[in-house]
Motif scaffolding. Sequence first.
Motif, PDB file in Angstrom:
ATOM      1  N   ASN A 103      42.623  51.916  46.446  1.00 50.67           N
ATOM      2  CA  ASN A 103      43.689  52.390  45.581  1.00 50.67           C
ATOM      3  C   ASN A 103      45.032  52.175  46.254  1.00 50.67           C
ATOM      4  N   THR A 104      45.413  53.064  47.139  1.00 48.15           N
ATOM      5  CA  THR A 104      46.718  52.995  47.792  1.00 48.15           C
ATOM      6  C   THR A 104      46.940  51.673  48.504  1.00 48.15           C
ATOM      7  N   HIS A 105      45.963  51.242  49.290  1.00 50.12           N
ATOM      8  CA  HIS A 105      46.157  50.036  50.086  1.00 50.12           C
ATOM      9  C   HIS A 105      46.029  48.759  49.254  1.00 50.12           C
ATOM     10  N   ALA A 106      45.478  48.866  48.062  1.00 51.25           N
ATOM     11  CA  ALA A 106      45.494  47.716  47.152  1.00 51.25           C
ATOM     12  C   ALA A 106      46.909  47.429  46.687  1.00 51.25           C
ATOM     13  N   VAL A 107      47.731  48.480  46.593  1.00 51.33           N
ATOM     14  CA  VAL A 107      49.120  48.330  46.183  1.00 51.33           C
ATOM     15  C   VAL A 107      50.002  47.978  47.377  1.00 51.33           C
ATOM     16  N   CYS A 108      49.794  48.687  48.482  1.00 53.09           N
ATOM     17  CA  CYS A 108      50.649  48.485  49.657  1.00 53.09           C
ATOM     18  C   CYS A 108      50.349  47.167  50.370  1.00 53.09           C
ATOM     19  N   ILE A 113      42.804  43.066  49.109  1.00 52.60           N
ATOM     20  CA  ILE A 113      41.852  42.781  48.032  1.00 52.60           C
ATOM     21  C   ILE A 113      41.200  41.424  48.263  1.00 52.60           C
ATOM     22  N   ARG A 114      42.023  40.430  48.548  1.00 54.83           N
ATOM     23  CA  ARG A 114      41.509  39.078  48.812  1.00 54.83           C
ATOM     24  C   ARG A 114      40.558  39.064  50.010  1.00 54.83           C
ATOM     25  N   ASP A 115      40.934  39.738  51.089  1.00 56.69           N
ATOM     26  CA  ASP A 115      40.104  39.749  52.288  1.00 56.69           C
ATOM     27  C   ASP A 115      38.749  40.403  52.013  1.00 56.69           C
ATOM     28  N   LEU A 116      38.768  41.488  51.279  1.00 51.36           N
ATOM     29  CA  LEU A 116      37.517  42.183  50.955  1.00 51.36           C
ATOM     30  C   LEU A 116      36.655  41.339  50.021  1.00 51.36           C
TER      31      LEU A 116
END
Length: 253
Positions: A103-108, A113-116
């Motif tokens: 959530n938070t780190h998907a925005v920041c 997201i790409r790495d995961l």
Amino acid sequence: MKLKRIMPLFLLKGTRLVKGVRFRQFVDVGDPLSQAMIYDAQGADEIIIVDIEASQKGRLIDGDLISAIIRKTRLPIAAGGGIKTVEDGRACFRAGADKIVINTHAVCTPGLIRDLANEFGRQAVVVSIDVSCDGNAAYVPYIYSGSKSVSVPLEELLDSCIQHGAGEIVLTAINREGTLSGFENKLYAGVRDRISVPLIASGGCGCYDDMAGLFHSVDVDGCALGTMLSLRDYDIVRIKAYLTGEKILLRES
């Protein structure tokens, strides 16, 4: 035709299950393991489990709790809270999660997201987005469990998440969360037209007709239920029976 999913949503503070209203006024409502066992027996399709304090406190969702639920149930688990690196994601999968939720780190840190997705597969990466209406019919994204707004418009955020590799979106209407006042159907309809990945609606469900109305009007893939299951006399067996009677096709548990 998509088979719809009914998904209990667990908000945690540490290892305790909590419920609030619009991400405020949280109260302890019990042990997540015992609740997971009940929902498993009732036929839930999967459970979303998120530690809402993890990012703010710099910790990761408790892996022992994920493992305990995996041992005691047959339910797929989407787990999140504090995931900010690939190694954090790996720890959740080692604990037994089927998907990870960011959530938070998907925005920041959109590159996360790409790495995961590159490491674990796009289908295993769920991005949770919390939005609130600003009074002018514009939906404003928030991070840190609804405590901090961000300047990125929702449409741009969705496009970025999909482009970076999000395999599923869980979208919560903060202004409805915990109110039992019904889903923000207009929000989900607009997002459904914009994205092609699975979309899960969260926030506000208070009765059978809220779910039936959502599924009939918007082609979402599932709905996440929290307060309705915890504080009202509903169970997943009766929910699925009602929705089946409404000609809504459900995933078989």
